[in-house]
Write an enzyme that holds these catalytic residues in place. Structure first.
Site, PDB file in Angstrom:
ATOM      1  N   LEU A 258       0.828  -1.199   0.000  1.00 45.50           N
ATOM      2  CA  LEU A 258       0.000   0.000   0.000  1.00 45.50           C
ATOM      3  C   LEU A 258       0.864   1.251   0.000  1.00 45.50           C
ATOM      4  O   LEU A 258       0.548   2.227  -0.687  1.00 45.50           O
ATOM      5  CB  LEU A 258      -0.946   0.000   1.206  1.00 45.50           C
ATOM      6  CG  LEU A 258      -1.877   1.220   1.308  1.00 45.50           C
ATOM      7  CD1 LEU A 258      -2.728   1.370   0.048  1.00 45.50           C
ATOM      8  CD2 LEU A 258      -2.754   1.117   2.553  1.00 45.50           C
TER       9      LEU A 258
ATOM     10  N   ASP B   1      13.476   2.586  11.650  1.00 42.35           N
ATOM     11  CA  ASP B   1      13.283   1.262  12.239  1.00 42.35           C
ATOM     12  C   ASP B   1      12.139   1.345  13.236  1.00 42.35           C
ATOM     13  O   ASP B   1      12.291   1.903  14.327  1.00 42.35           O
ATOM     14  CB  ASP B   1      14.572   0.805  12.921  1.00 42.35           C
ATOM     15  CG  ASP B   1      14.455  -0.589  13.523  1.00 42.35           C
ATOM     16  OD1 ASP B   1      13.367  -1.195  13.424  1.00 42.35           O
ATOM     17  OD2 ASP B   1      15.448  -1.067  14.100  1.00 42.35           O
TER      18      ASP B   1
ATOM     19  N   ASN C 256       1.234   4.807   7.486  1.00 44.67           N
ATOM     20  CA  ASN C 256       0.779   3.636   6.736  1.00 44.67           C
ATOM     21  C   ASN C 256       1.411   2.331   7.201  1.00 44.67           C
ATOM     22  O   ASN C 256       0.821   1.271   7.035  1.00 44.67           O
ATOM     23  CB  ASN C 256       1.090   3.867   5.245  1.00 44.67           C
ATOM     24  CG  ASN C 256       1.149   2.580   4.459  1.00 44.67           C
ATOM     25  OD1 ASN C 256       0.128   1.986   4.117  1.00 44.67           O
ATOM     26  ND2 ASN C 256       2.363   2.120   4.157  1.00 44.67           N
TER      27      ASN C 256
ATOM     28  N   TYR D 251      -3.334  -8.267  16.266  1.00 49.42           N
ATOM     29  CA  TYR D 251      -3.375  -7.260  15.209  1.00 49.42           C
ATOM     30  C   TYR D 251      -4.632  -6.404  15.358  1.00 49.42           C
ATOM     31  O   TYR D 251      -4.574  -5.169  15.300  1.00 49.42           O
ATOM     32  CB  TYR D 251      -3.365  -7.962  13.848  1.00 49.42           C
ATOM     33  CG  TYR D 251      -3.529  -7.044  12.656  1.00 49.42           C
ATOM     34  CD1 TYR D 251      -2.462  -6.269  12.203  1.00 49.42           C
ATOM     35  CD2 TYR D 251      -4.735  -6.979  11.965  1.00 49.42           C
ATOM     36  CE1 TYR D 251      -2.608  -5.440  11.095  1.00 49.42           C
ATOM     37  CE2 TYR D 251      -4.885  -6.155  10.860  1.00 49.42           C
ATOM     38  CZ  TYR D 251      -3.817  -5.390  10.430  1.00 49.42           C
ATOM     39  OH  TYR D 251      -3.964  -4.560   9.348  1.00 49.42           O
TER      40      TYR D 251
ATOM     41  N   LYS E 268      -4.862  -2.358  16.166  1.00 47.16           N
ATOM     42  CA  LYS E 268      -5.593  -1.424  15.319  1.00 47.16           C
ATOM     43  C   LYS E 268      -6.675  -0.694  16.123  1.00 47.16           C
ATOM     44  O   LYS E 268      -6.971   0.474  15.865  1.00 47.16           O
ATOM     45  CB  LYS E 268      -6.208  -2.147  14.127  1.00 47.16           C
ATOM     46  CG  LYS E 268      -5.191  -2.596  13.087  1.00 47.16           C
ATOM     47  CD  LYS E 268      -4.496  -1.408  12.432  1.00 47.16           C
ATOM     48  CE  LYS E 268      -3.601  -1.822  11.278  1.00 47.16           C
ATOM     49  NZ  LYS E 268      -2.970  -0.665  10.604  1.00 47.16           N
TER      50      LYS E 268
ATOM     51  N   SER F  65      -1.613  -7.441  -0.130  1.00 50.70           N
ATOM     52  CA  SER F  65      -0.377  -6.808   0.339  1.00 50.70           C
ATOM     53  C   SER F  65       0.559  -7.834   0.965  1.00 50.70           C
ATOM     54  O   SER F  65       0.328  -9.039   0.896  1.00 50.70           O
ATOM     55  CB  SER F  65      -0.713  -5.713   1.359  1.00 50.70           C
ATOM     56  OG  SER F  65      -1.191  -6.300   2.560  1.00 50.70           O
TER      57      SER F  65
END
Length: 352
Positions: free
Chosen positions: A19, A71, A103, A207, A211, A246
């Protein structure tokens, strides 16, 4: 590299990813943006950023840009990069940041990795780094038209029906009733571990939790900016790009990494985008266009209206936990302590 005629900087993290590189490609394909703005594209290792380098080979001569190493597994590296950018903006070497596009993303599958700073890597990359960059770079933002955009995911909302696509049951186990059980457990990798569940569900759950933390950051930062005497015009945006082919599952099994992400998802995306532009699965070019649109084309919400959250091009309500002010403040306080942020680190008046 920059010039007095530049309208501002566009800073994209994770610019070598699928992306990320698509966002850069979309910027380069818009003449006004390519010639009018200075690109700052961050990658982990510049020498290995072959996808970004390939995209930049087609950059128009008028596009001023550079690649910076960052990093995300090291808060010292994040601070160093932010300090460098702030110093260069203050000196006039770089124009002010018009769009901060956060991103970069990380997802483990059946393993659990810890950062150099002692935090679970998914949580650090998807939340803590975005928290730190947002706060530290505020002093370099365009105070009138600046936008901070964080890439989201439907995985942040345990009630989103898209989580059940393909018979997925990852959020249906009553053992895991929430994605925000305890901030320290999330940060230190003690929740939804491979020992708790050996399948990819454990990594996906972390994950989703990371988010969710990122969406809580979006809401909280927007509320604090709205009260700021100097920074209230800066807009904060969350954007769900949908499912894409992705590299986010590069730490997963061969089947999920290759068959699912490189074959099935792109084929589905090519079909579904013709039926519905904001379908659950989308081509990366479509999601990249949505990111650029959110930063440069749509009208920012009025000051005090809160964060704007988009599913592609449509507004969407975020998860209930993300709208819980008490939980957001608890996460904010934890983030400050985890990153060692003090008053001298940020231009935000209401930083505590």
């Amino acid at each position: 590299m920059s010039s007095p005629s530049s309208k501002g900087c566009v800073l994209v993290t994770g610019a070598n990813g699928g992306l990320g590189s698509a966002i850069v490609s979309h910027l380069l394909g818009a003449p006004d943006l390519a010639s009018g703005y200075t690109g700052i594209y961050t990658v982990r290792k510049a020498a290995g950023a072959s996808r970004l380098q390939s995209v930049l080979q087609g950059a128009p001569a008028a596009h001023r840009h550079e690649t910076l190493e960052l990093d995300l597994g090291s808060l010292a590296s994040v601070r160093q990069t932010a300090s460098q950018i702030n110093r260069r903006v203050a000196s006039g070497e770089l124009p002010r940041i018009r769009a901060l596009i956060l991103n970069a993303g990380y997802q483990d599958q059946t393993s659990l990795a810890m950062s150099d700073d002692g935090f679970e890597m998914t949580w650090q990359v998807n939340f803590l780094v975005n928290f730190v960059l947002s706060l530290l770079l505020l002093q370099s933002m365009d105070e009138h038209e600046g936008r901070i955009l964080i890439i989201s995911s439907w995985a942040h909302d345990i009630e989103d029906k898209r989580n059940g696509m393909g018979g997925n049951t990852v959020y249906q186990d009553p053992k895991w009733p929430t994605l925000f059980p305890d901030v320290d457990a999330l940060a230190k990798g003690r929740w939804s571990t491979p020992e708790d569940e050996a399948s990819w569900h454990s990594g996906f759950r972390r994950y989703g939790a990371s988010k969710l933390c990122a969406i809580m950051l979006i809401h909280e930062l927007a509320a604090r900016l709205a009260r700021d005497p100097k920074l209230s015009s800066i807009a904060v945006i969350g954007l769900d790009p949908g499912g894409m082919g992705s590299d986010i599952l590069r730490r997963g099994s061969f089947f999920r990494r290759f068959i699912t992400m490189k074959v099935t998802v792109p084929l589905l995306a090519a079909v579904l985008v013709r039926l519905s532009p904001n379908a659950a699965v989308r081509p990366m070019w479509k999601s990249a266009a949505d990111v650029v649109r959110a930063c440069f084309e749509i009208k920012a919400p009025p000051s005090g209206a809160g964060a704007l959250y988009l599913n592609g091009t449509e507004e969407l309500e975020t998860a209930r936990d993300a709208r819980d002010a008490d939980k957001r403040r608890a996460l904010w306080r934890y983030g400050l302590e985890a990153a060692g942020i003090g008053a001298e680190d940020t231009a935000l008046a209401d930083w505590q």
